[in-house]
Motif scaffolding. Sequence first.
Motif: not given
Length: 207
Positions: A47-59
């Motif tokens: 779950i943390e990996a998915k959240e990190q990917a989402s954050f990185a995408y937004e940035k």
Amino acid sequence: MEQYETEEQQVEAIKRFWKENGLSLVIGALLGLGGLLGWRYYNDSQIEAKEQASFAYEKASEELIKGETGFGQAKSFIDSHSDTGYAILMALEMTQQAIERKDLVEAVKQLEFVVINAKLSAVQSIAHLRLARIQIEQGEFELALASADKVSDQAFKGQSEEIKGDVYLAQQLFDKARAAYSAALETNNRDQVLKMKLDNLAIAANG
């Protein structure tokens, strides 16, 4: 760039859907597999990996519109997350940026990435449609026809036929253009642009 407007709206809808449902879809899939594969696959690190990917995408998405530096960061994001849906979304965003910069070679490169890596036929179809439009602009008419033929999702068949009509018109193959436009109209008989294209064929043929 009005010719890309319809596809842009479709891309935005995909982006909203993924943003709103991407993580829940992943969790749902993991839960559904839980009985077969065990709960060991459903853990905090995933779950943390998915959240990190989402954050990185937004940035990366925010930086993309800032110019060459942002474009480079977007490429790095795709390299780092090439196995995620976020990479597909980023490639579609980069395509539009490349088109606006009149870098059609880069736009083609990003669309080819989407075609190869997208899991949904609708997303692949959007990429094929955009490729075909760019190839028409480049004068690559046979490639444009091939791209239009690869549109597999039935919902986009009308747009595929319209693109074929545009190619045939550019090649002065008026009978084929008329057949393609007519086929496109069968999927959307309210499309005034298509009707105008059909009406103008007679003028073009006699011109």
